[in-house]
Design a protein around this motif. Sequence first.
Motif, PDB file in Angstrom:
ATOM      1  N   ALA A   1       0.940  -1.339   0.088  1.00 28.55           N
ATOM      2  CA  ALA A   1       0.019   0.011   0.124  1.00 28.55           C
ATOM      3  C   ALA A   1       0.812   1.194  -0.120  1.00 28.55           C
ATOM      4  O   ALA A   1       1.852   1.319   0.683  1.00 28.55           O
ATOM      5  CB  ALA A   1      -0.800  -0.056   1.186  1.00 28.55           C
ATOM      6  N   GLN A   2       0.415   2.266  -0.800  1.00 30.38           N
ATOM      7  CA  GLN A   2       1.317   3.341  -0.831  1.00 30.38           C
ATOM      8  C   GLN A   2       0.165   4.622  -0.621  1.00 30.38           C
ATOM      9  O   GLN A   2      -0.759   4.627  -1.091  1.00 30.38           O
ATOM     10  CB  GLN A   2       1.990   3.559  -2.459  1.00 30.38           C
ATOM     11  CG  GLN A   2       2.975   2.469  -2.551  1.00 30.38           C
ATOM     12  CD  GLN A   2       3.675   2.805  -4.062  1.00 30.38           C
ATOM     13  OE1 GLN A   2       3.282   3.360  -4.491  1.00 30.38           O
ATOM     14  NE2 GLN A   2       4.790   2.160  -4.123  1.00 30.38           N
ATOM     15  N   ALA A   3       0.859   5.665  -0.051  1.00 31.39           N
ATOM     16  CA  ALA A   3       0.245   6.797   0.148  1.00 31.39           C
ATOM     17  C   ALA A   3       1.026   8.231   0.139  1.00 31.39           C
ATOM     18  O   ALA A   3       2.458   8.009   0.372  1.00 31.39           O
ATOM     19  CB  ALA A   3      -0.408   6.855   1.547  1.00 31.39           C
ATOM     20  N   GLU A   4       0.787   9.154  -0.446  1.00 32.55           N
ATOM     21  CA  GLU A   4       1.452  10.513  -0.434  1.00 32.55           C
ATOM     22  C   GLU A   4       1.047  11.460   0.669  1.00 32.55           C
ATOM     23  O   GLU A   4      -0.037  11.583   1.048  1.00 32.55           O
ATOM     24  CB  GLU A   4       1.206  11.076  -1.807  1.00 32.55           C
ATOM     25  CG  GLU A   4       1.759  10.152  -3.138  1.00 32.55           C
ATOM     26  CD  GLU A   4       1.575  10.598  -4.241  1.00 32.55           C
ATOM     27  OE1 GLU A   4       1.201  11.933  -4.441  1.00 32.55           O
ATOM     28  OE2 GLU A   4       2.288  10.041  -5.463  1.00 32.55           O
ATOM     29  N   THR A   5       2.068  12.085   1.163  1.00 32.41           N
ATOM     30  CA  THR A   5       1.896  13.174   2.122  1.00 32.41           C
ATOM     31  C   THR A   5       2.935  14.356   1.750  1.00 32.41           C
ATOM     32  O   THR A   5       3.822  14.074   1.441  1.00 32.41           O
ATOM     33  CB  THR A   5       2.265  12.614   3.497  1.00 32.41           C
ATOM     34  OG1 THR A   5       1.508  11.480   3.727  1.00 32.41           O
ATOM     35  CG2 THR A   5       2.072  13.675   4.534  1.00 32.41           C
ATOM     36  N   GLU A   6       2.046  15.495   1.906  1.00 34.85           N
ATOM     37  CA  GLU A   6       2.960  16.571   1.545  1.00 34.85           C
ATOM     38  C   GLU A   6       3.595  17.037   2.879  1.00 34.85           C
ATOM     39  O   GLU A   6       3.138  17.138   3.940  1.00 34.85           O
ATOM     40  CB  GLU A   6       2.069  17.792   0.860  1.00 34.85           C
ATOM     41  CG  GLU A   6       1.507  17.463  -0.360  1.00 34.85           C
ATOM     42  CD  GLU A   6       0.501  18.698  -0.764  1.00 34.85           C
ATOM     43  OE1 GLU A   6       0.655  19.936   0.030  1.00 34.85           O
ATOM     44  OE2 GLU A   6       0.003  18.639  -1.761  1.00 34.85           O
ATOM     45  N   ILE A   7       5.029  17.566   2.507  1.00 34.80           N
ATOM     46  CA  ILE A   7       5.806  17.991   3.757  1.00 34.80           C
ATOM     47  C   ILE A   7       6.212  19.173   3.565  1.00 34.80           C
ATOM     48  O   ILE A   7       6.816  19.653   2.563  1.00 34.80           O
ATOM     49  CB  ILE A   7       6.940  16.881   4.058  1.00 34.80           C
ATOM     50  CG1 ILE A   7       6.244  15.582   4.490  1.00 34.80           C
ATOM     51  CG2 ILE A   7       7.842  17.351   5.138  1.00 34.80           C
ATOM     52  CD1 ILE A   7       7.340  14.383   4.464  1.00 34.80           C
ATOM     53  N   ASP A   8       6.389  20.264   4.403  1.00 32.59           N
ATOM     54  CA  ASP A   8       6.683  21.378   4.472  1.00 32.59           C
ATOM     55  C   ASP A   8       8.217  21.388   4.346  1.00 32.59           C
ATOM     56  O   ASP A   8       8.901  21.326   5.323  1.00 32.59           O
ATOM     57  CB  ASP A   8       6.296  22.519   5.692  1.00 32.59           C
ATOM     58  CG  ASP A   8       6.371  23.928   5.441  1.00 32.59           C
ATOM     59  OD1 ASP A   8       7.451  24.063   4.699  1.00 32.59           O
ATOM     60  OD2 ASP A   8       5.848  24.427   5.873  1.00 32.59           O
ATOM     61  N   GLY A   9       9.033  21.634   3.134  1.00 27.11           N
ATOM     62  CA  GLY A   9      10.267  21.741   3.204  1.00 27.11           C
ATOM     63  C   GLY A   9      11.100  22.753   3.863  1.00 27.11           C
ATOM     64  O   GLY A   9      12.088  22.625   4.343  1.00 27.11           O
ATOM     65  N   GLU A  10      10.065  23.895   4.231  1.00 23.55           N
ATOM     66  CA  GLU A  10      10.977  24.853   5.044  1.00 23.55           C
ATOM     67  C   GLU A  10      11.141  24.316   6.667  1.00 23.55           C
ATOM     68  O   GLU A  10      12.216  24.727   7.082  1.00 23.55           O
ATOM     69  CB  GLU A  10      10.035  26.235   4.944  1.00 23.55           C
ATOM     70  CG  GLU A  10      10.351  26.938   3.522  1.00 23.55           C
ATOM     71  CD  GLU A  10       9.354  28.155   3.718  1.00 23.55           C
ATOM     72  OE1 GLU A  10       8.934  28.541   4.607  1.00 23.55           O
ATOM     73  OE2 GLU A  10       9.144  28.891   2.775  1.00 23.55           O
ATOM     74  N   VAL A  11      10.182  23.773   6.933  1.00 21.67           N
ATOM     75  CA  VAL A  11      10.386  23.195   8.182  1.00 21.67           C
ATOM     76  C   VAL A  11      11.557  22.279   8.341  1.00 21.67           C
ATOM     77  O   VAL A  11      12.007  21.899   9.193  1.00 21.67           O
ATOM     78  CB  VAL A  11       8.982  22.378   8.834  1.00 21.67           C
ATOM     79  CG1 VAL A  11       9.033  21.896   9.909  1.00 21.67           C
ATOM     80  CG2 VAL A  11       7.834  23.420   8.929  1.00 21.67           C
ATOM     81  N   ILE A  12      11.597  21.364   7.423  1.00 24.57           N
ATOM     82  CA  ILE A  12      12.514  20.212   7.314  1.00 24.57           C
ATOM     83  C   ILE A  12      13.849  21.194   7.439  1.00 24.57           C
ATOM     84  O   ILE A  12      14.965  20.634   8.036  1.00 24.57           O
ATOM     85  CB  ILE A  12      12.626  19.179   6.014  1.00 24.57           C
ATOM     86  CG1 ILE A  12      11.267  18.702   6.270  1.00 24.57           C
ATOM     87  CG2 ILE A  12      13.799  18.605   6.027  1.00 24.57           C
ATOM     88  CD1 ILE A  12      11.087  17.511   7.521  1.00 24.57           C
TER      89      ILE A  12
END
Length: 582
Positions: A322-333
């Motif tokens: 099973a695959q799922a996509e999640t958006e991550i805030d690059g600025e926070v990283i």
Amino acid sequence: MTGDGSSDYGPVDGSALAAMVDAAICEMPGLGKRLSLSGLGRHLIGELADSDPLRGLAVGLQYRLIANADSEARQLFGPFGPFFEGVLESGEPFRIPQDLGEVSSDAVEVWRLCALEDVHPLVRARLADLLWEVGQGAEPHEWAFLAIDSYAAAAGADWGHPIEVRDGLLRALELCLSLNQPDRNVPVLAALADMAERSLASTADEPGVVIPILEVLAERGEPAAELLTGEALEVYGDDPRVMESVLEIHAQFCSPDEREEIWERQVAGYVTQADLAEGMRKHALLRRAAELAASKGLTATHDEIVTRIEAIDWDEMGYGTAQAETEIDGEVIEEWVSYFVGDDDLDSALARFGSYNPAGDLDENRDFVERLAQEHPIQRLIPWRVMGDYNSVVWEVSDVEGHQEFDLYRHEQQSILFFAQLPGLQALRRIVSRYPASAEALTELFTTQLVEPAVAERIARSVGLWQQGDPDAAVSVIAPRLERAIRHACHHGGLRVTRQADMARGMPGGVLSLGALLSSLEGRLEESERRYLRGALVEVTSLNLRNRVAHGQIDRASDTDFVVLFHIACWLRLLMVSAPET
């Protein structure tokens, strides 16, 4: 007998009530022989006004008879529990019907008047049993006697759900025992035997009716038990799960020498069905066969079945991804990574990196997984299995406590992986790039009170291998050294790290396992950190990196694996042993 009385319902005619009940039984559409008392009660209520005495009688029929005296529901409610439970908008719980202790005296009087009439025996048994439970009259035991006799009579009537009739007979036996009425047992036991015989001779598939009856008859040494069990062996011969129970009863009539043959037959039933199955069903049937063989001491058979389980092709099991996509805030990283790297020196950067706990705070994690459980309650109703090599089941989760702990470790695992794959990996790459150091310098940095020079040198070597693009070799070098460092820390902290030889039992001595050491740190190490170490290194429901590396279960270790292990090394270099309080 005819009873008449008066109450807030107005004048009540018991014979009229009984006639209405019997008429409803005859006239209800699609009645058949499987409508329950609660179904009859709901039908009778219909559009009745609260002042109609028939409503009070119908409420009595809606109680759920809890036949199992050892069940949790029996301990909570007694023999009669609610048909339905819920929660009001105000948050107050409610039950339908209400607890027996809350029933009005008017409703009890209606039960009394109807029970005295020639109403259907299943209805009369229920009403009389309720009257016994509420202690109606000067001699309430007379109601219990009436209930026993009526339960027995109901088994020969032409109406009633088989499970309900069966439970009624079992309840009658319970009443006979509690009231010391062995003579009343005779017709009840005869009714049970007759019910089992009729079910076995019919086309209906009713093992749920037959098996409990056979168990009771066999336990009491009834002559009919052995004959009926023999018939059940023929009727249910193609169903291994039912046959397991039937053969268990059948074994009571056999000599000890004959029982091993019976156990083998139980196991063979599952194996035969497994031969006809594929994938997970085949796996499940063979697992049950293996468990049964082990429980009966059939060692050779058990080992043979386990070998068959191991031989099932992984693709045949039908697993998917099973695959799922999640958006991550690059600025926070980026902010996160920049904090770890800093603008000072390697020692400080590694200290910042190692002081962060990727698994997170334990209390916050518990709150999070419990909120998810409340939002998605069905997830905790489904048993979970953690599968290992060769189709082995290494962990099973079925009860509430197991689900709570499983959910917690899985959440911690996801947090660790998120850290290792994104900020952790980026931070480590920038740290070694910004603050280049020789192997000797790294060895010196990692040598502490608890990390020996030999271990520090291997950690430094693993960093070199990782920088050369070989995380698999790096992981193989660092993983066993972390175990040594943790054992050394436990030793300095005054904890036992070895087990003594017991040659009388053929058990050699040696060092304690890493899992045992991490368990011994409970209460001595901050619990969130201890769980991080346990989940990352040895917990089978989490990353389990140390065991997977040591046992060759990883085909090729990744950058993510190395980041986790190197992070633990950075944490270890910060660890100090506190002086004991005086």
